[in-house]
Enzyme design. Structure first.
Site, short mmCIF file in Angstrom:
data_model
loop_
_atom_site.label_atom_id
_atom_site.label_comp_id
_atom_site.label_asym_id
_atom_site.label_seq_id
_atom_site.Cartn_x
_atom_site.Cartn_y
_atom_site.Cartn_z
N ARG A 68 -10.34 -11.28 0.18
CA ARG A 68 -11.30 -12.37 -0.62
C ARG A 68 -10.67 -13.85 -0.36
NH1 ARG A 68 -11.48 -8.95 -5.99
NH2 ARG A 68 -11.21 -7.34 -4.14
N LYS A 90 0.93 -1.21 0.05
CA LYS A 90 0.11 0.07 0.13
C LYS A 90 0.94 1.23 -0.13
CE LYS A 90 -4.05 -2.03 2.36
NZ LYS A 90 -4.94 -1.75 1.21
N1 BES Z 1 -8.44 -4.01 3.37
C1 BES Z 1 -8.55 -3.46 2.18
C2 BES Z 1 -9.81 -2.59 1.93
C3 BES Z 1 -10.00 -1.47 2.80
C4 BES Z 1 -9.71 -0.09 2.27
C5 BES Z 1 -10.63 -1.51 3.87
C6 BES Z 1 -10.13 1.10 2.65
C7 BES Z 1 -10.64 -0.35 4.65
C8 BES Z 1 -10.43 0.91 4.12
C9 BES Z 1 -8.33 -4.52 0.99
O1 BES Z 1 -7.68 -5.71 1.23
C10 BES Z 1 -7.54 -3.96 0.03
O2 BES Z 1 -6.39 -3.58 0.12
N2 BES Z 1 -8.27 -3.81 -1.32
C11 BES Z 1 -7.80 -3.17 -2.22
C12 BES Z 1 -7.62 -4.27 -3.53
C13 BES Z 1 -7.11 -3.56 -4.81
C14 BES Z 1 -5.61 -3.30 -4.57
C15 BES Z 1 -7.26 -4.70 -5.51
C16 BES Z 1 -8.74 -1.78 -2.56
O3 BES Z 1 -10.00 -2.06 -2.69
O4 BES Z 1 -7.94 -0.70 -2.73
ZN ZN Z 2 -5.63 -5.56 0.89
#
Ligand code: BES
Ligand code: ZN
Ligand code: ZN
Length: 503
Positions: free
Chosen positions: A336, A260
């Site tokens: 997921r 991230k």
């Molecule tokens: N844990 C995150 C989703 C999330 C985002 C939770 C903001 C709470 C607040 C999830 O695992 C994730 O990282 N999703 C990514 C997926 C993408 C990189 C394919 C997302 O939605 O940005």
């Molecule tokens: Zn994630």
């Protein structure tokens, strides 16, 4: 802070009164109208004014809609009003609050009280100087209010409140404090004393043995081995219904090798909020003595999505417990993968319903905002029964159908599925489509060993709480961090199902 709920027929001088004001015209006392006018108080929704002379806090309830809108959540929310009351009074360190007229239904009163209690609780685990206002706050109920809330309801309310506080507390805990190892001790300390609660943890070796590779791949770069918590709340009679509640439990999500960036890793301690929500639900139900005819299973995989030389990678193809293979396109779409196995494991309990809750996608936050939970699934009746409860509890939740036309975007070429859609759009919905495969037993490879004689697809609803579970003051309590949203609705839904068993 301890809360005492007291019935009282007179307000003594040390007590602060609460008066809800919809319009100045409806106020009977001229002196009150003069007081409010002299301070230029307009009773707009959640506007407050505290008068130390009359020891009264006035709260506006006039929603004054600017323009027509059928948003069912655009109503006076007594939970928010309760939180607003306490927020206004905090500087005055209240010890006694008197609740009188202005409320006509038991449910509104319950929400008002819950809002006050939740606002009085603040997360101060890491502060050297504790925030708590005062060790006890006594809420005095006038005779009319007392009539709305019999003793048994009072204790239920305090139990629900305790559940919400547990949720808010665990979600706010740092990843150092709350990890896949420590969470086991915490679950035992909170739940082991209840005779009707069974606690089981599936260690890493068992996850490997069960081919729960979605979980073992995601969690294997952490010093804390991933585990699955399987908690059963047994009913007092023979079970007529069985519900599996499945919660995403990433105690930290760094993104993995698809790390991230741009500050988005900050707050990812909240990535176990699905599990945290269910922890609060189970605790509250257990405190209330459990259910009569409904067996509730809480199933969560706890893992950390981190990086080391053993970490899983994009390009890996994971064979999940369900038999379906998934190509990893992005290591940050890890939730997921863990849910794939926990949902498949849930089907093995042969439940009547499966409900999962997860901070699953950033797309959900962008799609429905940080105020709302997105609800989707494969069963109208289940979805509608949940939507009804969310609406009754004023916990903002919106139905977002999973578009069948997008299913092709999660299909693999060298694997059955991709963990990320080839479409850049509606990521929360394609995530839902991905999950939909894992509430079906069609592809289970070893049906005989697992005792699956009649492979089924189970009635299922998915709640994406990525925005609503944890945010910056944009919630009913106006606090930073964990909100506890959806705990009360899920408790109510399970209880409603339980009472329907006797009809
Ligand atoms: N844990 C995150 C989703 C999330 C985002 C939770 C903001 C709470 C607040 C999830 O695992 C994730 O990282 N999703 C990514 C997926 C993408 C990189 C394919 C997302 O939605 O940005
Ligand atoms: Zn994630
Ligand atoms: Zn995540």
């Amino acid at each position: 802070m301890d809360i005492i709920l007291n019935s009282s027929d007179s307000a003594d001088k040390s007590i602060i009164k609460v008066q809800l004001v919809e319009s100045l015209d409806k106020i009977l006392l001229t002196s009150t109208i003069e007081l409010l006018n002299s301070h230029d108080f307009k009773p707009k929704y959640k506007a407050t004014f505290y008068s130390p002379e009359s020891r009264t806090v006035y709260v506006g309830t006039d929603l004054e809609n600017e323009i027509e809108n059928i948003d069912p959540y655009n109503i006076v929310d007594y939970y928010e009003i309760g939180a607003t009351v306490l927020e206004t009074l905090k500087p005055f360190k209240p010890t006694h609050i008197y609740l009188d007229s202005g409320i006509t239904t038991a449910h509104s009163l319950q929400l008002l009280i819950l809002g006050i209690i939740q606002s009085s609780w603040e997360f101060d685990d890491y502060l050297s100087e504790k925030k708590s206002l005062h060790p006890t706050l006594t809420l005095h109920l006038s005779p009319a209010m007392s009539d709305l809330l019999p003793e048994s309801e009072k204790s239920k309310l305090l139990n629900i409140s305790e559940g919400i506080i547990l949720t808010r507390s665990v979600v706010n805990q740092t990843p150092e404090q709350l990890n896949p190892t420590s969470v086991q001790t915490l679950i035992k300390s909170e739940l082991a004393s209840f005779k009707n609660v069974q606690i089981k943890f599936l260690p890493f070796e068992e996850l490997e043995k069960n081919h729960m590779n979605g979980i073992t791949f995601v969690g294997r770069a952490s010093i804390h081995e991933p585990i699955v918590a399987h908690i059963i709340l047994k009913p007092s009679n023979t079970a007529k219904k069985k519900v599996c509640l499945v919660g995403k439990g990433l105690t930290y999500d760094s993104g993995g090798y698809d790390i991230k960036t741009g500050g988005s890793m900050k707050t990812m301690k909240c990535d176990m909020a699905g599990a945290g929500t269910l922890f609060g639900v189970i605790k509250a139900l257990a405190l209330m003595g459990g259910l009569e005819h409904t067996e509730v299973h809480w199933i969560s995989a706890f893992a950390e999505n981190l990086i080391d030389s053993n970490a899983y990678k994009s390009d890996d193809i994971i064979r999940t417990m369900s038999g379906l293979t998934v190509e990893v396109v992005n290591t940050d779409a890890e939730g997921r993968l863990t849910l794939a196995d926990t949902l498949a494991y849930a089907t093995l309990q042969d439940p009547d319903y499966i409900i999962d809750t997860a901070t699953l996608t950033g797309a959900c936050v962008r799609g429905v905002s940080e105020y709302y939970t997105a609800l989707m699934g494969n069963n109208d009746e289940l979805a509608n029964s949940l939507l009804d409860v969310f609406e009754e509890e004023n916990e903002r939740t919106v139905y977002t159908p999973m578009p069948e036309v997008l299913r092709k975007t999660i299909k693999g070429t060298i694997s059955d599925l991709l963990n990320l859609s080839t479409s850049p759009n509606a990521g929360h919905l394609t995530a839902g489509l991905f999950l939909s495969y894992f509430v079906s037993q069609k592809k289970f490879p070893n049906k005989d060993i697992l005792g699956i004689t009649d492979p089924k697809t189970y009635p299922w609803v998915h709640l994406d709480i990525a925005g609503s579970a944890y945010n910056k003051k944009n919630n009913q309590l106006n606090v930073d961090g964990a909100t506890g949203q959806s705990v009360r609705s899920l408790i109510k839904w399970v209880q409603r199902l339980d009472s329907s068993c006797v009809e």
